[in-house]
Design a protein around this motif. Sequence first.
Motif, short mmCIF file in Angstrom:
data_model
loop_
_atom_site.label_atom_id
_atom_site.label_comp_id
_atom_site.label_asym_id
_atom_site.label_seq_id
_atom_site.Cartn_x
_atom_site.Cartn_y
_atom_site.Cartn_z
N UNK A 234 7.56 30.32 -22.91
CA UNK A 234 7.13 31.39 -22.01
C UNK A 234 8.21 32.46 -22.03
N UNK A 235 7.83 33.69 -21.81
CA UNK A 235 8.79 34.80 -21.92
C UNK A 235 10.01 34.64 -21.01
N UNK A 236 9.86 34.29 -19.72
CA UNK A 236 11.04 34.13 -18.87
C UNK A 236 11.98 33.04 -19.38
N UNK A 237 11.40 31.95 -19.89
CA UNK A 237 12.22 30.86 -20.45
C UNK A 237 12.99 31.36 -21.67
N UNK A 238 12.29 32.06 -22.56
CA UNK A 238 12.92 32.55 -23.79
C UNK A 238 14.06 33.52 -23.48
N UNK A 239 13.87 34.41 -22.53
CA UNK A 239 14.93 35.35 -22.17
C UNK A 239 16.14 34.61 -21.62
N UNK A 240 15.91 33.51 -20.91
CA UNK A 240 17.01 32.69 -20.41
C UNK A 240 17.70 31.96 -21.56
N UNK A 241 16.93 31.51 -22.55
CA UNK A 241 17.52 30.81 -23.70
C UNK A 241 18.45 31.72 -24.50
N UNK A 242 18.18 33.01 -24.50
CA UNK A 242 19.10 33.94 -25.17
C UNK A 242 20.49 33.84 -24.54
N UNK A 243 20.54 33.68 -23.22
CA UNK A 243 21.82 33.53 -22.54
C UNK A 243 22.49 32.22 -22.93
N UNK A 244 21.69 31.17 -23.06
CA UNK A 244 22.23 29.86 -23.44
C UNK A 244 22.85 29.90 -24.83
N UNK A 245 22.19 30.56 -25.75
CA UNK A 245 22.71 30.68 -27.11
C UNK A 245 24.07 31.37 -27.10
N UNK A 246 24.16 32.45 -26.33
CA UNK A 246 25.43 33.20 -26.25
C UNK A 246 26.53 32.36 -25.59
N UNK A 247 26.19 31.69 -24.50
CA UNK A 247 27.18 30.88 -23.78
C UNK A 247 27.67 29.71 -24.62
N UNK A 248 26.75 29.08 -25.36
CA UNK A 248 27.10 27.94 -26.18
C UNK A 248 27.83 28.33 -27.46
N UNK A 249 27.84 29.62 -27.78
CA UNK A 249 28.43 30.06 -29.03
C UNK A 249 27.66 29.52 -30.22
N UNK A 250 26.36 29.34 -30.04
CA UNK A 250 25.52 28.75 -31.08
C UNK A 250 25.04 29.80 -32.06
N UNK A 251 24.81 29.36 -33.29
CA UNK A 251 24.25 30.25 -34.30
C UNK A 251 22.72 30.15 -34.35
N UNK A 252 22.14 29.36 -33.45
CA UNK A 252 20.69 29.18 -33.44
C UNK A 252 19.98 30.50 -33.15
N UNK A 253 18.88 30.72 -33.84
CA UNK A 253 18.01 31.86 -33.56
C UNK A 253 17.05 31.49 -32.43
N UNK A 254 16.31 32.48 -31.95
CA UNK A 254 15.41 32.26 -30.81
C UNK A 254 14.00 32.72 -31.20
N UNK A 255 13.02 31.87 -30.90
CA UNK A 255 11.61 32.21 -31.09
C UNK A 255 10.88 31.90 -29.79
N UNK A 256 9.62 32.33 -29.69
CA UNK A 256 8.96 32.23 -28.39
C UNK A 256 7.46 32.07 -28.50
N UNK A 257 6.88 31.68 -27.38
CA UNK A 257 5.46 31.80 -27.11
C UNK A 257 5.32 32.77 -25.93
N UNK A 258 4.19 33.43 -25.86
CA UNK A 258 3.85 34.36 -24.79
C UNK A 258 4.70 35.63 -24.85
N UNK A 259 4.46 36.55 -23.90
CA UNK A 259 4.98 37.90 -24.07
C UNK A 259 5.16 38.58 -22.73
N UNK A 260 6.13 39.46 -22.65
CA UNK A 260 6.22 40.47 -21.60
C UNK A 260 6.98 41.67 -22.16
N UNK A 261 7.17 42.67 -21.34
CA UNK A 261 7.80 43.90 -21.81
C UNK A 261 9.21 43.64 -22.32
N UNK A 262 9.97 42.85 -21.56
CA UNK A 262 11.35 42.58 -21.95
C UNK A 262 11.42 41.81 -23.27
N UNK A 263 10.52 40.85 -23.43
CA UNK A 263 10.53 40.07 -24.67
C UNK A 263 10.10 40.93 -25.86
#
Length: 331
Positions: A234-263
């Motif tokens: 879901x878009x809110x979850x995905x936007x939060x996962x972007x923060x997790x990737x940055x905090x973890x220092x991970x090289x993982x990319x991010x993909x999603x289901x669903x949509x909103x303006x921010x996503x």
Amino acid sequence: MTKFSWRKATLVAAVVPMLALSACSSTGGKPADSGNAAGGGQVASTPRIKVALITHAPAGDTFWDTVRKGAEEAAAKDNVELLYTGDPEAGRQAQLIQQAIDQKVDGIAVTLATPDALKDSLKKATDAGIPIVSLNAGESVSSQLGAFTHFGSNEQLAGQAVGTRLAAEGYKHPVCVIQAQGHVGLEARCAGVKAKVPGTEILYVNGADMTSVESTATAKLQASKDADVIIGLGAPITLTLLKSVATAGSSAKVASFDLNKELAQKIDDGSVLFTVDQQPWLQGYGAVDAIWQNKRGGFKIGGGQPVLTGPAIVDKSNAADVLKFAEQGIR
């Protein structure tokens, strides 16, 4: 717009002949309440009817505002009094169905995220002669629970579409994040991904608490160094996962289901690979309009089969175009 077209997707054109395909998801959400639909244009001359739209919408997710917008536009056109309610708790959703029966509505549109919890109340609606349409979740059990059609994306196929794309791009160790354990649609999405990328892991998080989502995903990424992509459902979850990737220092990319303006903006700027849009505006519109058509002439859209509103891929090639509609709150 790049899309995956499945065997029944073309039925959408029969449901909304004058409207462009559309949909969305987000944080902040319109409170669930009852009220009359409003809108411009010519209203049907058929007798006014009352339709209940009952969803499993959690607080603070404007995905459901988008569903509701579609429903309200159909209601305005069809001379329908729309009663919208939603509750993520299955028992409460069953109570809302009973409430609609007691109000002697002319039709019920309902989401089936937890079908077993709703079957008894839906049986009462059927026994009362109230036509039922399902939307968004529960496609596989829709007809068994008395609905004459279903509007939504086939979640297993949507998951497979994501898995196929990730496999083609060389990803081998996705983490698929489910924000509501037991939700049949979310489980099917991740199962579809795993069917195409066997190395997929499932991570359960508490979608009602974004701080918890972020910390749980961060810990997972820190512990799983081979995770190469993390998928939000879901878009809110995905936007939060972007923060997790940055905090973890991970090289993982991010993909999603669903949509909103921010996503849509994040996809356009390259922060998110892509999303699979199920076009919820169409789900709300189609569900209400199908009930009106059933009352109007005994019509049953779909011929006993689900009407697919997705999956539709939004990636960098078309995100800018989709963003224009997302800013209007219909994608």
